[in-house]
Design a protein around this motif. Structure first.
Motif, PDB file in Angstrom:
ATOM      1  N   UNK A 104       0.833  -1.208   0.000  1.00 48.22           N
ATOM      2  CA  UNK A 104       0.000   0.000   0.000  1.00 48.22           C
ATOM      3  C   UNK A 104       0.857   1.243   0.000  1.00 48.22           C
ATOM      4  N   UNK A 105       0.570   2.155  -0.924  1.00 48.59           N
ATOM      5  CA  UNK A 105       1.291   3.427  -0.921  1.00 48.59           C
ATOM      6  C   UNK A 105       0.316   4.489  -0.462  1.00 48.59           C
ATOM      7  N   UNK A 106       0.667   5.131   0.635  1.00 51.66           N
ATOM      8  CA  UNK A 106      -0.269   6.092   1.238  1.00 51.66           C
ATOM      9  C   UNK A 106      -0.373   7.371   0.406  1.00 51.66           C
ATOM     10  N   UNK A 107      -1.525   8.011   0.523  1.00 54.28           N
ATOM     11  CA  UNK A 107      -1.804   9.240  -0.227  1.00 54.28           C
ATOM     12  C   UNK A 107      -1.770  10.416   0.758  1.00 54.28           C
ATOM     13  N   UNK A 108      -0.578  10.965   0.944  1.00 43.83           N
ATOM     14  CA  UNK A 108      -0.385  12.085   1.873  1.00 43.83           C
ATOM     15  C   UNK A 108      -1.090  11.808   3.207  1.00 43.83           C
ATOM     16  N   UNK A 109      -0.657  10.714   3.810  1.00 41.63           N
ATOM     17  CA  UNK A 109      -1.229  10.247   5.066  1.00 41.63           C
ATOM     18  C   UNK A 109      -1.211  11.344   6.134  1.00 41.63           C
ATOM     19  N   UNK A 110      -2.239  11.365   6.942  1.00 43.30           N
ATOM     20  CA  UNK A 110      -2.473  12.397   7.962  1.00 43.30           C
ATOM     21  C   UNK A 110      -2.326  13.812   7.395  1.00 43.30           C
ATOM     22  N   UNK A 111      -2.650  13.939   6.116  1.00 44.48           N
ATOM     23  CA  UNK A 111      -2.668  15.253   5.447  1.00 44.48           C
ATOM     24  C   UNK A 111      -1.309  15.950   5.414  1.00 44.48           C
ATOM     25  N   UNK A 112      -0.258  15.148   5.431  1.00 41.29           N
ATOM     26  CA  UNK A 112       1.091  15.712   5.316  1.00 41.29           C
ATOM     27  C   UNK A 112       1.554  15.511   3.861  1.00 41.29           C
ATOM     28  N   UNK A 113       2.114  16.558   3.256  1.00 45.07           N
ATOM     29  CA  UNK A 113       2.543  16.449   1.865  1.00 45.07           C
ATOM     30  C   UNK A 113       3.692  15.454   1.734  1.00 45.07           C
ATOM     31  N   UNK A 114       3.497  14.485   0.862  1.00 45.90           N
ATOM     32  CA  UNK A 114       4.527  13.501   0.550  1.00 45.90           C
ATOM     33  C   UNK A 114       4.492  13.218  -0.947  1.00 45.90           C
ATOM     34  N   UNK A 115       5.477  12.486  -1.418  1.00 41.37           N
ATOM     35  CA  UNK A 115       5.490  12.108  -2.834  1.00 41.37           C
ATOM     36  C   UNK A 115       4.173  11.391  -3.152  1.00 41.37           C
ATOM     37  N   UNK A 116       3.661  11.620  -4.358  1.00 41.01           N
ATOM     38  CA  UNK A 116       2.337  11.098  -4.686  1.00 41.01           C
ATOM     39  C   UNK A 116       2.321   9.579  -4.717  1.00 41.01           C
ATOM     40  N   UNK A 117       1.156   9.065  -4.388  1.00 39.38           N
ATOM     41  CA  UNK A 117       0.970   7.626  -4.311  1.00 39.38           C
ATOM     42  C   UNK A 117       1.179   6.982  -5.683  1.00 39.38           C
ATOM     43  N   UNK A 118       0.611   7.582  -6.714  1.00 37.00           N
ATOM     44  CA  UNK A 118       0.721   6.982  -8.050  1.00 37.00           C
ATOM     45  C   UNK A 118       2.170   7.019  -8.540  1.00 37.00           C
ATOM     46  N   UNK A 119       2.846   8.146  -8.318  1.00 36.30           N
ATOM     47  CA  UNK A 119       4.241   8.251  -8.746  1.00 36.30           C
ATOM     48  C   UNK A 119       5.104   7.212  -8.030  1.00 36.30           C
ATOM     49  N   UNK A 120       4.887   7.071  -6.722  1.00 32.67           N
ATOM     50  CA  UNK A 120       5.653   6.066  -5.974  1.00 32.67           C
ATOM     51  C   UNK A 120       5.314   4.673  -6.476  1.00 32.67           C
ATOM     52  N   UNK A 121       4.049   4.492  -6.863  1.00 32.99           N
ATOM     53  CA  UNK A 121       3.596   3.204  -7.380  1.00 32.99           C
ATOM     54  C   UNK A 121       4.328   2.812  -8.659  1.00 32.99           C
ATOM     55  N   UNK A 122       4.620   3.804  -9.476  1.00 32.67           N
ATOM     56  CA  UNK A 122       5.356   3.542 -10.717  1.00 32.67           C
ATOM     57  C   UNK A 122       6.744   3.000 -10.380  1.00 32.67           C
ATOM     58  N   UNK A 123       7.376   3.594  -9.383  1.00 27.48           N
ATOM     59  CA  UNK A 123       8.715   3.127  -8.978  1.00 27.48           C
ATOM     60  C   UNK A 123       8.641   1.668  -8.542  1.00 27.48           C
ATOM     61  N   UNK A 124       7.599   1.335  -7.775  1.00 28.57           N
ATOM     62  CA  UNK A 124       7.432  -0.048  -7.327  1.00 28.57           C
ATOM     63  C   UNK A 124       7.233  -0.999  -8.503  1.00 28.57           C
ATOM     64  N   UNK A 125       6.373  -0.586  -9.436  1.00 31.17           N
ATOM     65  CA  UNK A 125       6.116  -1.431 -10.611  1.00 31.17           C
ATOM     66  C   UNK A 125       7.410  -1.698 -11.365  1.00 31.17           C
ATOM     67  N   UNK A 126       8.213  -0.634 -11.507  1.00 32.59           N
ATOM     68  CA  UNK A 126       9.486  -0.788 -12.216  1.00 32.59           C
ATOM     69  C   UNK A 126      10.415  -1.767 -11.501  1.00 32.59           C
ATOM     70  N   UNK A 127      10.215  -1.888 -10.195  1.00 28.34           N
ATOM     71  CA  UNK A 127      11.041  -2.809  -9.417  1.00 28.34           C
ATOM     72  C   UNK A 127      10.429  -4.204  -9.353  1.00 28.34           C
ATOM     73  N   UNK A 128       9.259  -4.369  -9.983  1.00 28.64           N
ATOM     74  CA  UNK A 128       8.612  -5.674  -9.996  1.00 28.64           C
ATOM     75  C   UNK A 128       7.750  -5.955  -8.776  1.00 28.64           C
ATOM     76  N   UNK A 129       7.401  -4.904  -8.040  1.00 27.47           N
ATOM     77  CA  UNK A 129       6.529  -5.081  -6.870  1.00 27.47           C
ATOM     78  C   UNK A 129       5.128  -4.574  -7.206  1.00 27.47           C
ATOM     79  N   UNK A 130       4.145  -5.145  -6.544  1.00 29.39           N
ATOM     80  CA  UNK A 130       2.762  -4.761  -6.862  1.00 29.39           C
ATOM     81  C   UNK A 130       2.219  -3.733  -5.866  1.00 29.39           C
TER      82      UNK A 130
END
Lengths: 228, 330
Positions: free
Chosen positions: B66-92
Motif C-alpha cells: 500500500x502506498x499512502x496518499x499524503x497520510x495524515x494530510x502531510x505532503x509527501x510524494x504522490x501515491x501513483x508516482x511512488x507506485x510507478x517506482x514499485x512497478x518498475x522494481x517488480x513489486x505490486x
C-alpha cells in the motif's frame, strides 16, 4: 440568522492606517442580535480607534483621526442603504460592521470609497441564548436534511460526509474538534429513536455542488432571468 | 512467471474467481490464500531512492504494497508516482486515493492515469481532515466520500462510464478496496457502514490498526452475521509498537485507535522494540484464528525494517505465487 464575529483590532487598525477620516457603519439586523455590529459596537470601535490614534499620533504621522458613526436598520436592503445618500463625503474609507452582504451593498452605494469588513460572517445559525448560536446551515443550495433525520451533515460535519460517520467519530465527538458533536452520531441516534436505522443503509448519491461553492449562475441572476 | 501463465485453474477456482484486475492480491485472495499486505510511506521530498530502499526491504515479505496518499494530510510524494517506482522494481502496489485533495474530475483523471501506468489495486479513502497535517489552512475538497468514490470507480470499470455518464472506451481495471475502523463510534453502525462500502464496490477491506483484539472480534461477529466476510476479503491492520512513547501516542493522540492498558503496561515494563514486536506477533496469531479474516495489513510506520522479521516469525513465509492466470475475466 447570520452569525458573525468581530475582526481583530489589528485588522481594523491596518484598514484605518494613516487615514484622517473614516466612517464606521453598523447594521440593525443579525449583527445587532448577536451584538458584534450594532450601534453600540460602532460607538465602542470608534472610541477605541480614537484612543489608538491619539496614542499613535507619531507613528501615524501626527494625523488626527475623525470618525463618523452611523447605524442603519439593515445594510442588506438597498432602501435603507439609500438613506445614506450624500453622506461620508470627506471620508477616505468605510468600515462596515455588517455581514458580507451588507458590506457589498454599502460598497456598491459608495464605489469611490474603500469599504472594509469589520466582522467576519461565519455561518447561518439558530439563536439559542444571547451569545450562543448553533451553526446549522451553509446555504449549499441542495438541501438533503429530509434524509438525514433533520440534521445537516453538510454544515455540521467537518468533511461534509453524506454516508455516515468517518473513522474519527469518538464518544459522540468529532476528531477535528473534540468540543464539536459528531453530527453523524446525532443522526444515528435520531434514526434509532425513530426506528428507522434502515434509512442510513441507503447509499446517498453524489451531491450536486454546483450551486455552492460552484456558483454556475448567481441566484439573483437566475431569478431576474425568470422574471423577465 | 512463465509457470503462472500456463497454469490452468480448476473449474471451481475459475467459477469463484471472476477476476476484475488480475492483480497478485486479487488472485491470491480469490484462491483462498491468507494474504499479507504492507504499507510503504513515500518520502517528504523527491527522493526516488527512499522509495526504492523501502521497497527493497519489503520485497518478498508481502503480496502487495500500500502506498499512502499524503497520510495524515502531510505532503509527501504522490501515491501513483511512488507506485510507478514499485512497478518498475517488480513489486505490486496498492494505490491509496483520498477524497481530500481532488474533486471528481481530479480523482477520475488520476485513476485513469494510474490504470494506464499498470496499477491494479486501489484503496478508496475519504482521507484525513487537513487540520491534522502540515498545511492546516488547505481547502478541504471532499467532493465525494469514500463510498461514493467506490461507486464511481466501479461504474468506470464495470459500466465503462464516468460519473458524468460519459462513456469511456478503455476502462480502468482495479481491484477495489476500502478501509473501515472497527473501533470508532457509533460501534453498532460500523458493520452496516462496511456493508455500504461493499455494496458500493469494495472487494477487499483493510482495517484500522488492531490492538484491542476482543473489540475487533466483536465487530467481526457483526460482520459475519451480515455475511459481509463472504462478499469482501477482510484484512486486519496491525502496527508493531516501537516504543512506550509510540504506544502512548497511539492511545492518546490518534482518533479512533484503541490501545488497551494491558499493552501499555507491557511496553512500560519492558521498554523495548522486541516487546512491541512480540505483542504484534501475538495479535497476528489471534487475528488469524478469527473466522472471516482473509489476511493482515502491516502498517509499520517509518519502520519498514521490522516487516521481514514480523512476517517470518509469524510463519507467513514464503509468500505464495498465484496459480490462476492474471488475465481478468470480467
Amino acid at each position: 440568522m447570520i452569525v458573525a464575529r468581530p475582526k481583530s483590532f489589528e485588522d481594523i487598525k491596518r484598514y484605518v492606517g494613516n487615514r484622517k477620516k473614516v466612517a464606521i457603519v453598523g447594521c440593525g439586523g443579525c449583527v445587532t442580535v448577536r451584538p458584534v455590529g450594532g450601534q453600540k459596537q460602532v460607538q465602542e470601535l470608534a472610541a477605541l480607534l480614537r484612543l489608538w490614534a491619539k496614542k499613535e499620533a507619531l507613528t501615524r504621522g501626527s494625523q488626527p483621526l475623525t470618525i463618523e458613526e452611523e447605524t442603519i436598520l439593515r445594510q442588506c436592503e438597498p432602501e435603507f442603504i439609500n438613506s445614506l445618500e450624500g453622506r461620508f463625503k470627506d471620508c477616505e474609507a468605510i468600515i462596515s460592521l455588517a455581514c458580507g452582504v451588507g458590506v457589498q451593498c454599502l460598497a456598491d452605494k459608495f464605489p469611490e470609497l474603500e469599504v472594509f469588513p469589520g466582522v467576519d460572517a461565519v455561518f447561518m445559525g439558530a439563536t439559542i441564548e444571547p451569545g450562543l448560536y448553533w451553526e446549522r446551515c451553509v446555504g449549499c443550495g441542495n438541501c438533503i436534511i429530509g434524509e438525514t433525520g433533520g440534521l445537516c451533515p453538510v454544515s455540521r460535519c467537518a468533511k461534509s460526509l453524506l454516508n455516515g460517520p468517518c473513522g474519527g467519530s469518538l464518544g459522540g465527538h468529532c476528531e477535528v474538534s473534540p468540543e464539536t458533536p459528531c453530527v453523524w452520531q446525532l443522526i444515528y441516534e435520531r434514526m434509532e429513536q425513530r426506528g428507522n436505522l434502515g434509512a442510513l443503509d441507503r447509499i446517498m448519491p453524489i451531491k450536486d455542488w454546483s450551486v455552492r461553492p460552484g456558483r454556475l449562475v448567481l441566484e439573483h441572476l437566475r431569478v431576474e432571468k425568470k422574471e423577465s | 512467471m512463465d509457470e503462472e501463465k500456463t497454469a490452468k485453474p480448476s473449474a471451481e477456482v475459475q467459477e469463484t474467481s471472476r477476476l476484475k484486475s488480475g492483480s497478485n492480491l486479487e488472485r491470491l485472495l480469490k484462491e483462498g490464500k491468507f494474504v499479507v499486505t504492507a504499507e510503504l510511506g513515500p518520502p517528504r521530498g523527491a527522493a526516488r531512492e527512499t522509495v526504492e530502499r523501502k521497497a527493497n526491504i519489503l520485497r518478498g515479505y508481502a503480496d502487495a504494497f500500500n502506498i499512502t496518499d499524503c497520510q495524515t494530510s502531510v505532503v509527501r510524494m504522490s501515491s501513483i508516482a511512488s507506485g510507478v517506482i514499485l512497478l518498475e522494481m517488480g513489486l505490486e502496489p496498492v494505490i491509496q486515493m483520498t477524497c481530500r485533495d481532488r474533486n471528481r474530475i481530479g480523482l477520475q483523471s488520476d485513476l485513469l492515469g494510474a490504470a494506464a501506468l499498470g496499477m491494479k489495486n486501489l484503496l478508496c479513502l475519504t482521507g484525513d481532515h487537513p487540520k491534522f497535517g502540515d498545511h492546516p489552512g488547505a481547502k478541504p475538497v471532499f467532493d465525494l466520500d469514500s463510498i461514493q468514490l467506490l461507486s464511481v470507480v466501479k461504474a468506470m470499470r464495470d459500466e465503462k462510464r464516468l460519473q458524468s455518464g460519459t462513456k469511456i472506451e478503455v476502462e480502468p481495471r482495479f481491484f477495489l478496496g476500502a478501509a473501515e475502523n472497527p473501533f470508532a463510534d457509533p460501534f453498532a453502525f460500523r458493520a452496516r457502514r462496511l456493508a455500504k462500502k461493499i455494496e458500493a464496490g469494495a472487494e477487499f477491506i483493510q482495517t484500522q490498526i488492531v490492538y484491542n483484539v476482543e473489540r475487533f472480534a466483536q465487530w467481526m461477529t457483526a460482520v459475519r452475521a451480515m455475511g459481509l466476510h463472504k462478499k469482501a476479503f477482510i484484512l486486519a491492520g496491525v502496527t508493531p509498537l516501537k516504543s512506550l512513547g509510540m504506544a502512548r501516542y497511539m492511545k492518546n493522540n490518534v482518533p479512533g485507535l484503541e490501545v488497551p492498558d494491558e499493552i501499555i503496561a507491557r511496553m512500560e515494563k519492558k521498554k523495548s522494540k522486541t516487546e512491541g514486536i512480540d505483542i504484534c506477533l501475538e495479535i497476528i496469531e489471534k487475528l488469524r484464528k478469527i473466522e472471516g479474516v482473509a489476511g493482515i495489513h502491516i502498517m509499520a510506520v517509518e519502520w519498514e525494517e521490522v516487516v521481514p522479521q514480523l512476517v517470518e516469525r509469524a510463519s507467513l513465509l514464503p509468500r505464495p505465487t498465484p496459480s490462476i492466470s492474471a488475465v481478468p475475466t470480467c
